[in-house]
Design a protein around this motif. Sequence first.
Motif, short mmCIF file in Angstrom:
data_model
loop_
_atom_site.label_atom_id
_atom_site.label_comp_id
_atom_site.label_asym_id
_atom_site.label_seq_id
_atom_site.Cartn_x
_atom_site.Cartn_y
_atom_site.Cartn_z
N MET B 1 17.87 3.51 -18.81
CA MET B 1 17.35 4.79 -18.33
C MET B 1 15.91 5.02 -18.80
O MET B 1 15.01 5.26 -18.01
N LEU B 2 15.74 4.85 -20.14
CA LEU B 2 14.40 5.05 -20.69
C LEU B 2 13.43 4.02 -20.12
O LEU B 2 12.29 4.35 -19.78
N GLU B 3 13.94 2.77 -19.98
CA GLU B 3 13.10 1.71 -19.44
C GLU B 3 12.65 2.05 -18.03
O GLU B 3 11.50 1.83 -17.65
N MET B 4 13.60 2.62 -17.24
CA MET B 4 13.27 2.99 -15.86
C MET B 4 12.16 4.05 -15.86
O MET B 4 11.20 3.94 -15.10
N ILE B 5 12.30 5.05 -16.76
CA ILE B 5 11.29 6.11 -16.81
C ILE B 5 9.93 5.54 -17.16
O ILE B 5 8.92 5.85 -16.51
N ILE B 6 9.91 4.65 -18.18
CA ILE B 6 8.62 4.06 -18.58
C ILE B 6 8.02 3.25 -17.45
O ILE B 6 6.85 3.44 -17.08
N SER B 7 8.84 2.37 -16.85
CA SER B 7 8.26 1.47 -15.85
C SER B 7 7.80 2.25 -14.62
O SER B 7 6.73 1.98 -14.07
N SER B 8 8.58 3.27 -14.20
CA SER B 8 8.12 3.98 -13.00
C SER B 8 6.92 4.87 -13.31
O SER B 8 6.05 5.04 -12.45
N SER B 9 6.83 5.41 -14.53
CA SER B 9 5.65 6.20 -14.87
C SER B 9 4.40 5.33 -14.89
O SER B 9 3.35 5.72 -14.36
N VAL B 10 4.53 4.13 -15.50
CA VAL B 10 3.40 3.21 -15.52
C VAL B 10 2.96 2.88 -14.10
O VAL B 10 1.78 2.89 -13.75
N GLN B 11 3.98 2.65 -13.25
CA GLN B 11 3.70 2.28 -11.86
C GLN B 11 2.93 3.39 -11.15
O GLN B 11 1.95 3.13 -10.44
N VAL B 12 3.37 4.65 -11.35
CA VAL B 12 2.71 5.79 -10.71
C VAL B 12 1.24 5.84 -11.13
O VAL B 12 0.34 5.96 -10.29
N VAL B 13 1.00 5.72 -12.45
CA VAL B 13 -0.37 5.84 -12.94
C VAL B 13 -1.23 4.70 -12.38
O VAL B 13 -2.36 4.93 -11.91
N VAL B 14 -0.69 3.48 -12.38
CA VAL B 14 -1.47 2.35 -11.88
C VAL B 14 -1.79 2.52 -10.40
O VAL B 14 -2.93 2.31 -9.97
N VAL B 15 -0.77 2.95 -9.61
CA VAL B 15 -1.01 3.12 -8.17
C VAL B 15 -2.10 4.17 -7.94
O VAL B 15 -3.01 3.98 -7.13
N ILE B 16 -2.04 5.29 -8.67
CA ILE B 16 -3.06 6.34 -8.49
C ILE B 16 -4.44 5.81 -8.83
O ILE B 16 -5.42 6.04 -8.11
N LEU B 17 -4.53 5.04 -9.95
CA LEU B 17 -5.84 4.49 -10.33
C LEU B 17 -6.37 3.55 -9.25
O LEU B 17 -7.55 3.61 -8.89
N VAL B 18 -5.47 2.70 -8.72
CA VAL B 18 -5.90 1.77 -7.68
C VAL B 18 -6.37 2.53 -6.44
O VAL B 18 -7.39 2.19 -5.84
N VAL B 19 -5.64 3.62 -6.09
CA VAL B 19 -6.03 4.39 -4.91
C VAL B 19 -7.40 5.03 -5.12
O VAL B 19 -8.27 4.98 -4.24
N LEU B 20 -7.63 5.60 -6.32
CA LEU B 20 -8.93 6.24 -6.58
C LEU B 20 -10.05 5.21 -6.54
O LEU B 20 -11.12 5.44 -5.97
N PHE B 21 -9.79 4.04 -7.14
CA PHE B 21 -10.76 2.95 -7.10
C PHE B 21 -11.03 2.55 -5.65
O PHE B 21 -12.18 2.37 -5.23
N GLY B 22 -9.93 2.45 -4.87
CA GLY B 22 -10.06 2.10 -3.47
C GLY B 22 -10.90 3.12 -2.71
O GLY B 22 -11.74 2.75 -1.88
N CYS B 23 -10.69 4.41 -3.00
CA CYS B 23 -11.47 5.46 -2.34
C CYS B 23 -12.95 5.29 -2.64
O CYS B 23 -13.80 5.31 -1.75
N ALA B 24 -13.27 5.11 -3.94
CA ALA B 24 -14.66 4.97 -4.34
C ALA B 24 -15.31 3.79 -3.63
O ALA B 24 -16.40 3.91 -3.06
N TYR B 25 -14.61 2.65 -3.60
CA TYR B 25 -15.23 1.48 -3.01
C TYR B 25 -15.13 1.45 -1.50
O TYR B 25 -15.85 0.69 -0.85
N SER B 26 -14.26 2.33 -0.90
CA SER B 26 -14.31 2.47 0.56
C SER B 26 -15.63 3.09 0.97
O SER B 26 -16.20 2.72 2.00
N THR B 27 -16.14 4.03 0.15
CA THR B 27 -17.44 4.63 0.50
C THR B 27 -18.52 3.57 0.44
O THR B 27 -19.40 3.50 1.29
N TRP B 28 -18.44 2.70 -0.59
CA TRP B 28 -19.43 1.62 -0.69
C TRP B 28 -19.34 0.70 0.52
O TRP B 28 -20.34 0.37 1.15
N LEU B 29 -18.07 0.30 0.85
CA LEU B 29 -17.85 -0.59 1.98
C LEU B 29 -18.39 0.03 3.26
O LEU B 29 -19.06 -0.63 4.06
N GLU B 30 -18.11 1.33 3.43
CA GLU B 30 -18.54 2.00 4.64
C GLU B 30 -20.05 1.97 4.78
O GLU B 30 -20.60 1.62 5.82
#
Lengths: 118, 336
Positions: B1-30
């Motif tokens: 249970m605890l492992e699930m909470i840790i792994s999914s929380s880590v996953q959420v944070v990583v996905v959000i960071l990747v999305v924000l990074f993607g947004c920033a570099y989409s402007t560069w790409l554009e």
Amino acid sequence: MFETFYPILFLVLVAVVLAVALSALSIFFGRRSKSGKKGQPYECGIEPVGTTKEPVPVKFFMIAISFILFDIEVIFLLPWAVVARDLGMFGFVAILIFVTAVLIGYVYEIGRGALRWE
Amino acid sequence: MLEMIISSSVQVVVVILVVLFGCAYSTWLERKVLGHLQHRMGPTFAGPFGLLQPVSDGLKLIFKEDIVPDSVERLTYTLAPIVSFVPALLTFAVIPYSAEFSFFGLEFKGVISDLNIGVLWVFAVTSLGVYGIILAGWSSGSKYSLMGGLRSSAQMISYELSYGLSIVGVIIFANTFSMTELVAKQASDSILFFENWYILKQPLGFLLYLTCAIAETNRAPFDLPEAESELVGGYHTEYSSMRFSTFFIGEYANMLAVACVGATIFLGGWNGPFFLSFVPAVVWFLIKVFLFMFFYIWLRATFPRFRYDQLMRFGWLVLFPLAILNILVTGLFVLL
């Protein structure tokens, strides 16, 4: 249940905190200078006339109402789509009758000029 | 249970960071791609190939003055950027970016949450974006904002119909709403690794999805809400500094979201060719998302803007009947 929805709850929490933090960042770091003209809405340098709290053209209202009507159709199509194979011909004929009924309303609406923009 | 909470929380944070990074570099790409398409260089000064441009843009916006005009409705004016930013991130909850994998002893599912109604979640959440825009337009107390907000909300709800209908054909084939199952059904062991992609079974549905997705995210040639030559900036005319930037990031996050959904539903998600199985699945997924984003920018450089009555007529009189026709033909085809 918990395993499916905990990550979503956590995502909502992080997203809200992030949005509040991002939009408030400039309040703390941005510079400030007070000036009377700055508080006016942007009107390309001309003195603003009138307010924006005026009635909205009824066209937009018509679009919103049509959207609600036809969006309900989408909602009814989705549950059929998942089990379309299992329901077979019976389900298809039923959905055909439903779509025909909606399309009659659609043709009527266009005929009355609800979506004309002149 | 605890492992699930840790792994999914880590996953959420990583996905959000990747999305924000993607947004920033989409402007560069554009800016870079748009520049080269117009025989210019695009950003070149900040870092090699202008790669630090998004960083300097962000820093500049943080230190800008936060101007709030006197005529605004305070509460909704403050809420609007938040309301338009949050739903854009929520879409990523159901997007499978990889198969199951383990990393440092933690198990990851390759998707934030495997909802069995994933497709419905996507549509529910994308529809919320319109609230931020109408709130911003109405509460700014400026005529340009009001017009931009009205146009934008009318456009978004008009194209949302066909947007929802364009997916129904795929659902009929797949018998599921779950995004991970949609990806699993598009896997193939044959040398023709793309033989099960739904773009081949639903070419019209894909075209409809593409068109409506561009209109939903208010991009050229459907960018009337922002029509900078007539409405200044549309609904965010009165927003400055990081409040404006929140809108901007939200808009790019929305673009990434519809690109991810399109890649998952029509282009096989993270499935790649079997003979290149040593390449991580997430790479294939990112390549497909990149293709979508490149297509967006390409369109912006190619097409002039629609007129508003043309836009509404196209949505209601062309796309909507086509989407209905596509569904009925697909339904008949599956049964016969």
